[in-house]
Design a protein around this motif. Structure first.
Motif, PDB file in Angstrom:
ATOM      1  N   PHE A 351       0.851  -1.186   0.000  1.00 47.53           N
ATOM      2  CA  PHE A 351       0.000   0.000   0.000  1.00 47.53           C
ATOM      3  C   PHE A 351       0.889   1.239   0.000  1.00 47.53           C
ATOM      4  O   PHE A 351       1.846   1.324   0.775  1.00 47.53           O
ATOM      5  CB  PHE A 351      -0.896  -0.001   1.240  1.00 47.53           C
ATOM      6  CG  PHE A 351      -2.046   0.953   1.123  1.00 47.53           C
ATOM      7  CD1 PHE A 351      -3.244   0.553   0.561  1.00 47.53           C
ATOM      8  CD2 PHE A 351      -1.938   2.269   1.562  1.00 47.53           C
ATOM      9  CE1 PHE A 351      -4.313   1.420   0.451  1.00 47.53           C
ATOM     10  CE2 PHE A 351      -3.005   3.149   1.444  1.00 47.53           C
ATOM     11  CZ  PHE A 351      -4.193   2.720   0.888  1.00 47.53           C
ATOM     12  N   PRO A 352       0.616   2.210  -0.874  1.00 47.84           N
ATOM     13  CA  PRO A 352       1.500   3.379  -0.992  1.00 47.84           C
ATOM     14  C   PRO A 352       1.728   4.070   0.344  1.00 47.84           C
ATOM     15  O   PRO A 352       0.777   4.442   1.041  1.00 47.84           O
ATOM     16  CB  PRO A 352       0.753   4.286  -1.975  1.00 47.84           C
ATOM     17  CG  PRO A 352      -0.113   3.362  -2.755  1.00 47.84           C
ATOM     18  CD  PRO A 352      -0.526   2.275  -1.813  1.00 47.84           C
ATOM     19  N   ALA A 357       2.147  -2.694   5.045  1.00 51.26           N
ATOM     20  CA  ALA A 357       0.889  -3.158   4.454  1.00 51.26           C
ATOM     21  C   ALA A 357       1.163  -3.809   3.105  1.00 51.26           C
ATOM     22  O   ALA A 357       1.303  -3.135   2.089  1.00 51.26           O
ATOM     23  CB  ALA A 357      -0.086  -2.000   4.310  1.00 51.26           C
ATOM     24  N   VAL A 358       1.253  -5.139   3.079  1.00 54.49           N
ATOM     25  CA  VAL A 358       1.487  -5.889   1.846  1.00 54.49           C
ATOM     26  C   VAL A 358       0.143  -6.252   1.230  1.00 54.49           C
ATOM     27  O   VAL A 358      -0.695  -6.908   1.870  1.00 54.49           O
ATOM     28  CB  VAL A 358       2.315  -7.154   2.119  1.00 54.49           C
ATOM     29  CG1 VAL A 358       2.463  -7.973   0.839  1.00 54.49           C
ATOM     30  CG2 VAL A 358       3.678  -6.786   2.678  1.00 54.49           C
ATOM     31  N   LEU A 359      -0.080  -5.816  -0.010  1.00 54.70           N
ATOM     32  CA  LEU A 359      -1.340  -6.087  -0.700  1.00 54.70           C
ATOM     33  C   LEU A 359      -1.291  -7.399  -1.462  1.00 54.70           C
ATOM     34  O   LEU A 359      -2.277  -8.141  -1.514  1.00 54.70           O
ATOM     35  CB  LEU A 359      -1.663  -4.941  -1.663  1.00 54.70           C
ATOM     36  CG  LEU A 359      -1.864  -3.555  -1.026  1.00 54.70           C
ATOM     37  CD1 LEU A 359      -2.025  -2.501  -2.105  1.00 54.70           C
ATOM     38  CD2 LEU A 359      -3.076  -3.562  -0.113  1.00 54.70           C
ATOM     39  N   ALA A 372      -5.103  -2.628  -7.632  1.00 55.58           N
ATOM     40  CA  ALA A 372      -4.313  -2.139  -6.510  1.00 55.58           C
ATOM     41  C   ALA A 372      -4.519  -0.636  -6.376  1.00 55.58           C
ATOM     42  O   ALA A 372      -4.711   0.062  -7.381  1.00 55.58           O
ATOM     43  CB  ALA A 372      -2.839  -2.453  -6.712  1.00 55.58           C
ATOM     44  N   PRO A 373      -4.477  -0.132  -5.145  1.00 55.02           N
ATOM     45  CA  PRO A 373      -4.630   1.312  -4.941  1.00 55.02           C
ATOM     46  C   PRO A 373      -3.351   2.057  -5.290  1.00 55.02           C
ATOM     47  O   PRO A 373      -2.254   1.505  -5.269  1.00 55.02           O
ATOM     48  CB  PRO A 373      -4.956   1.419  -3.456  1.00 55.02           C
ATOM     49  CG  PRO A 373      -4.273   0.245  -2.856  1.00 55.02           C
ATOM     50  CD  PRO A 373      -4.361  -0.863  -3.861  1.00 55.02           C
ATOM     51  N   SER A 383       8.457  -4.104  -3.559  1.00 56.40           N
ATOM     52  CA  SER A 383       9.795  -4.474  -3.078  1.00 56.40           C
ATOM     53  C   SER A 383       9.984  -5.970  -3.278  1.00 56.40           C
ATOM     54  O   SER A 383       9.027  -6.696  -3.567  1.00 56.40           O
ATOM     55  CB  SER A 383       9.965  -4.107  -1.595  1.00 56.40           C
ATOM     56  OG  SER A 383       9.100  -4.891  -0.799  1.00 56.40           O
ATOM     57  N   ASN A 384      11.217  -6.426  -3.153  1.00 53.75           N
ATOM     58  CA  ASN A 384      11.536  -7.849  -3.218  1.00 53.75           C
ATOM     59  C   ASN A 384      11.997  -8.310  -1.840  1.00 53.75           C
ATOM     60  O   ASN A 384      12.587  -7.545  -1.069  1.00 53.75           O
ATOM     61  CB  ASN A 384      12.636  -8.112  -4.258  1.00 53.75           C
ATOM     62  CG  ASN A 384      12.146  -7.846  -5.673  1.00 53.75           C
ATOM     63  OD1 ASN A 384      11.352  -8.600  -6.210  1.00 53.75           O
ATOM     64  ND2 ASN A 384      12.627  -6.751  -6.280  1.00 53.75           N
TER      65      ASN A 384
END
Length: 402
Positions: A351-352, A357-359, A372-373, A383-384
């Motif tokens: 989430f930006p 907060a992993v979507l 996705a927002p 990210s990885n």
């Protein structure tokens, strides 16, 4: 008036003719004048032929004389004629002169005629003065309360008043009808955009509430724009409006204002235009091809390529923003993505602005299409889980949010 004696005359006994030398009879003699001949006798001028010839009566009585002296004497008849003419003028215009007064100025004449203001002028049957009684008794002839078109500069006060009253009545009726049907100010139904060509667009039939009109506009049939002249790599915005009682659409670069109710927007500076959707042109100055699917505009283009590919071979191990504004308009915070992970660690979509907060989690070697927002600047974060990342993000479409 002096007697005229210039030159000499030639007279012959018993002849009416007088011939002059150096004379000017036309300017200095009149029929009825007295002619004193070289013989000292008096004669009446009966005709003036030229500057050097005239006739007398009776015929010349004296001896013939070729270069005799003479005299022309004006008679009292001139004064009498002038007096008679003046008397005729006084008889004809004396009453008018008396009405005009004795002060020989414009102000003096106006005062004499009682024209210093309109009190001295009676009203005519057509041209009325706006006296208190005149205003009260003037009928509202021609007042039309059925025309609700916009007021224009050429309208009379009566026509403009009728239009304004019709607009107020129409808005009130529409608001009441909308309230009775449970329809809010942000209502929109149908009016789905459809791609027709790089320079053409259409919308389906439908209904939308337009704040500037205070009522819903019903579109019974699809509306189409074609042959548009568009700039490349530019966001365009589609609006619905009422064109003198006929539904119409326009595609312009003016962005909509902030939402006035829910996600509903109007054109910036013009509440008579209801926002329908945003569309993007390519570098070739044509609209990108698209379809509408469940409230989203989905591109029908080569997605795994620029400008839709917003991230290629991403290897970040901390949350990193990816700019999607090239293909996602500023009027939405939702997009459809294809997330691809061809690296070894897990790819996270977050989430930006919220690192915890992993979507979405995209396992190594997989692809995942999902909504996705976005942030208010049209960024999505990724990210990885470790080194060796090889992540890709492609924008497939965006929310209409209208």
């Amino acid at each position: 008036m002096p007697w005229f004696k210039a030159g000499t005359v030639s007279v012959v006994q018993n002849s009416n003719a007088v011939i002059g030398a150096g004379t000017a009879f036309i300017a200095n003699a009149r029929v009825g004048d007295a002619f004193r001949g070289p013989d000292g006798g008096w004669y009446e001028v009966t005709n003036i032929v030229s500057d050097t010839a005239l006739s007398i009566a009776p015929p010349y009585l004296g001896a013939t004389n070729a270069t005799g002296a003479y005299a022309l004497a004006p008679m009292q008849g001139y004064v009498k004629d002038s007096a008679d003419a003046l008397r005729a003028l006084v008889n004809q215009f004396g009453g008018v002169m008396a009405v005009l007064g004795q002060t020989a100025t414009q102000a003096g004449v106006r005062a004499s005629l009682n024209l210093t203001n309109t009190d001295g002028l009676p009203e005519g049957p057509t041209n009325k003065y706006m006296t208190a009684s005149g205003v009260r008794t003037t009928p509202l002839t021609g007042l039309d309360l059925a025309i609700s078109a916009p007021v224009v500069a050429t309208d009379s006060i009566l026509v403009a008043s009728g239009k304004l009253q019709a607009q107020v009545s129409s808005a009130a009726a529409s608001a009441a009808a909308a309230a009775s049907m449970g329809v809010g100010r942000g209502y929109i139904d149908g009016l789905l955009p459809a791609y027709t060509s790089g320079t053409g667009i259409s919308v389906t039939s439908g209904t939308a509430y337009i704040p500037g009109l205070g009522k819903n506009i019903y579109v019974p049939n699809s509306l189409t724009l074609s042959g548009l002249s568009l700039s490349g790599n530019t966001w365009y915005y589609l609006y619905l409006y009422d064109n003198a009682g006929t539904p119409a659409i326009e595609l312009v670069t003016t962005a909509p204002s902030a939402p006035y109710s829910g996600n509903a927007r109007t054109k910036t500076g013009d509440t008579s235009r209801r926002f329908i959707c945003a569309l993007r042109t390519s570098g070739a100055t044509g609209l990108y091809n698209f379809i509408v699917n469940q409230g989203f505009i989905e591109y029908r283009e080569n997605i795994p390529a620029a400008p839709f590919r917003v991230l290629a071979a991403g290897a970040a191990t901390t949350p990193t923003g990816v700019n999607c504004s090239t293909v996602v308009p500023p009027v939405t915070q939702t997009a459809i993505f294809m997330f691809s992970n061809i690296g070894t660690p897990v790819m996270f979509v977050q989430f930006p602005g919220l690192t915890s907060a992993v979507l979405q989690q995209v396992a190594a070697g997989t692809r995942f299409k999902s909504q996705a927002p976005l942030s208010t600047a049209q960024f999505v974060d990724y990210s990885n889980s470790g080194t060796g990342g090889n992540s890709y993000i492609d924008v497939c479409g965006y929310g209409m949010e209208r």
